[in-house]
Design a protein around this motif. Sequence first.
Motif, PDB file in Angstrom:
ATOM      1  N   MET A   1     -52.491  52.726 -13.621  1.00 45.61           N
ATOM      2  CA  MET A   1     -53.106  52.171 -14.668  1.00 45.61           C
ATOM      3  C   MET A   1     -54.709  52.381 -14.457  1.00 45.61           C
ATOM      4  O   MET A   1     -55.589  53.031 -15.237  1.00 45.61           O
ATOM      5  CB  MET A   1     -53.032  50.510 -15.054  1.00 45.61           C
ATOM      6  CG  MET A   1     -53.874  49.934 -16.100  1.00 45.61           C
ATOM      7  SD  MET A   1     -53.216  50.863 -17.618  1.00 45.61           S
ATOM      8  CE  MET A   1     -53.918  49.367 -18.661  1.00 45.61           C
ATOM      9  N   ASP A   2     -55.081  51.941 -13.226  1.00 51.20           N
ATOM     10  CA  ASP A   2     -56.446  52.327 -12.865  1.00 51.20           C
ATOM     11  C   ASP A   2     -56.826  53.710 -12.831  1.00 51.20           C
ATOM     12  O   ASP A   2     -58.130  54.062 -13.416  1.00 51.20           O
ATOM     13  CB  ASP A   2     -56.891  52.163 -11.520  1.00 51.20           C
ATOM     14  CG  ASP A   2     -56.651  50.573 -11.144  1.00 51.20           C
ATOM     15  OD1 ASP A   2     -56.867  49.755 -12.037  1.00 51.20           O
ATOM     16  OD2 ASP A   2     -56.476  49.830 -10.012  1.00 51.20           O
ATOM     17  N   ARG A   3     -56.213  54.620 -12.643  1.00 46.11           N
ATOM     18  CA  ARG A   3     -56.458  55.985 -12.965  1.00 46.11           C
ATOM     19  C   ARG A   3     -56.633  56.510 -14.332  1.00 46.11           C
ATOM     20  O   ARG A   3     -57.341  57.286 -14.578  1.00 46.11           O
ATOM     21  CB  ARG A   3     -55.213  57.009 -12.282  1.00 46.11           C
ATOM     22  CG  ARG A   3     -55.186  57.407 -10.825  1.00 46.11           C
ATOM     23  CD  ARG A   3     -54.344  58.497 -10.537  1.00 46.11           C
ATOM     24  NE  ARG A   3     -54.763  58.851  -9.414  1.00 46.11           N
ATOM     25  CZ  ARG A   3     -54.105  59.871  -8.760  1.00 46.11           C
ATOM     26  NH1 ARG A   3     -53.005  59.915  -8.817  1.00 46.11           N
ATOM     27  NH2 ARG A   3     -54.590  60.430  -7.694  1.00 46.11           N
ATOM     28  N   ALA A   4     -55.663  55.912 -15.163  1.00 49.31           N
ATOM     29  CA  ALA A   4     -56.066  56.079 -16.645  1.00 49.31           C
ATOM     30  C   ALA A   4     -57.359  55.634 -17.092  1.00 49.31           C
ATOM     31  O   ALA A   4     -57.922  56.478 -18.012  1.00 49.31           O
ATOM     32  CB  ALA A   4     -54.714  55.487 -17.419  1.00 49.31           C
ATOM     33  N   ILE A   5     -57.622  54.454 -16.676  1.00 48.07           N
ATOM     34  CA  ILE A   5     -58.968  54.141 -17.114  1.00 48.07           C
ATOM     35  C   ILE A   5     -60.005  54.918 -16.445  1.00 48.07           C
ATOM     36  O   ILE A   5     -61.069  55.037 -17.137  1.00 48.07           O
ATOM     37  CB  ILE A   5     -58.998  52.481 -16.584  1.00 48.07           C
ATOM     38  CG1 ILE A   5     -58.050  51.775 -17.314  1.00 48.07           C
ATOM     39  CG2 ILE A   5     -60.478  52.022 -16.660  1.00 48.07           C
ATOM     40  CD1 ILE A   5     -58.154  50.182 -16.986  1.00 48.07           C
ATOM     41  N   ALA A   6     -59.818  55.257 -15.327  1.00 48.25           N
ATOM     42  CA  ALA A   6     -61.128  56.156 -14.616  1.00 48.25           C
ATOM     43  C   ALA A   6     -61.137  57.509 -15.454  1.00 48.25           C
ATOM     44  O   ALA A   6     -62.255  57.933 -15.548  1.00 48.25           O
ATOM     45  CB  ALA A   6     -60.641  56.351 -13.080  1.00 48.25           C
ATOM     46  N   SER A   7     -59.917  58.118 -15.773  1.00 47.88           N
ATOM     47  CA  SER A   7     -59.663  59.144 -16.386  1.00 47.88           C
ATOM     48  C   SER A   7     -60.708  59.116 -17.993  1.00 47.88           C
ATOM     49  O   SER A   7     -61.398  60.040 -18.364  1.00 47.88           O
ATOM     50  CB  SER A   7     -58.506  59.962 -16.740  1.00 47.88           C
ATOM     51  OG  SER A   7     -58.103  60.011 -15.528  1.00 47.88           O
ATOM     52  N   ALA A   8     -60.019  58.050 -18.504  1.00 48.91           N
ATOM     53  CA  ALA A   8     -60.834  57.703 -19.750  1.00 48.91           C
ATOM     54  C   ALA A   8     -62.346  57.659 -19.826  1.00 48.91           C
ATOM     55  O   ALA A   8     -63.082  58.185 -20.621  1.00 48.91           O
ATOM     56  CB  ALA A   8     -60.275  56.604 -20.316  1.00 48.91           C
ATOM     57  N   LEU A   9     -62.797  56.756 -18.486  1.00 53.40           N
ATOM     58  CA  LEU A   9     -64.253  56.624 -18.654  1.00 53.40           C
ATOM     59  C   LEU A   9     -65.064  58.012 -18.032  1.00 53.40           C
ATOM     60  O   LEU A   9     -66.130  58.370 -18.527  1.00 53.40           O
ATOM     61  CB  LEU A   9     -64.657  55.628 -17.266  1.00 53.40           C
ATOM     62  CG  LEU A   9     -64.215  54.342 -17.774  1.00 53.40           C
ATOM     63  CD1 LEU A   9     -64.488  53.185 -16.612  1.00 53.40           C
ATOM     64  CD2 LEU A   9     -65.078  53.711 -18.847  1.00 53.40           C
ATOM     65  N   VAL A  10     -64.194  58.941 -17.443  1.00 52.27           N
ATOM     66  CA  VAL A  10     -64.966  60.327 -17.166  1.00 52.27           C
ATOM     67  C   VAL A  10     -65.165  61.073 -18.511  1.00 52.27           C
ATOM     68  O   VAL A  10     -66.093  61.518 -18.694  1.00 52.27           O
ATOM     69  CB  VAL A  10     -64.232  60.960 -16.203  1.00 52.27           C
ATOM     70  CG1 VAL A  10     -64.329  62.437 -16.032  1.00 52.27           C
ATOM     71  CG2 VAL A  10     -64.267  60.366 -14.874  1.00 52.27           C
TER      72      VAL A  10
END
Length: 136
Positions: A1-10
């Motif tokens: 989940m953290d990766r998905a959020i990080a990708s979205a923020l990028v």
Amino acid sequence: MDRAIASALVLWHRFTITRYLAASIIALLFDVALFSGLVAVAIDPTIASAAGYCVGIVIHWLVSANIVFTGKTRDGAALHVQRALFAGSALVGLGITVATVEILGRFGIEPIASKAVAIGISFVAVYAMRKWGVFR
């Protein structure tokens, strides 16, 4: 989940179009809410589409100037020119929206469907004007 959020923020920070899409969705919510409300009380769909779009213009400026094109807002007299260019691009979008709703309505297309088509056409045209003209 953290990766998905990080990708979205990028994506959010990297691509102006991502932020512009978010700003457009926010403005669109106000636009469509007013449009739908006016059509529900029997206001002509063409007039309702113009009223909704005008409310969306104001919302879009506030979000675009503060979130989308950060660091691109001018100061002093140049800010007035920039606002005028923004309003001009909005008027082009308004023209596209009203014309599309009117023309499709004459062909018997329902107002909401006509508005949806107008949204797509207007989005592409106005984004290009703002990205490479207003906030260059």
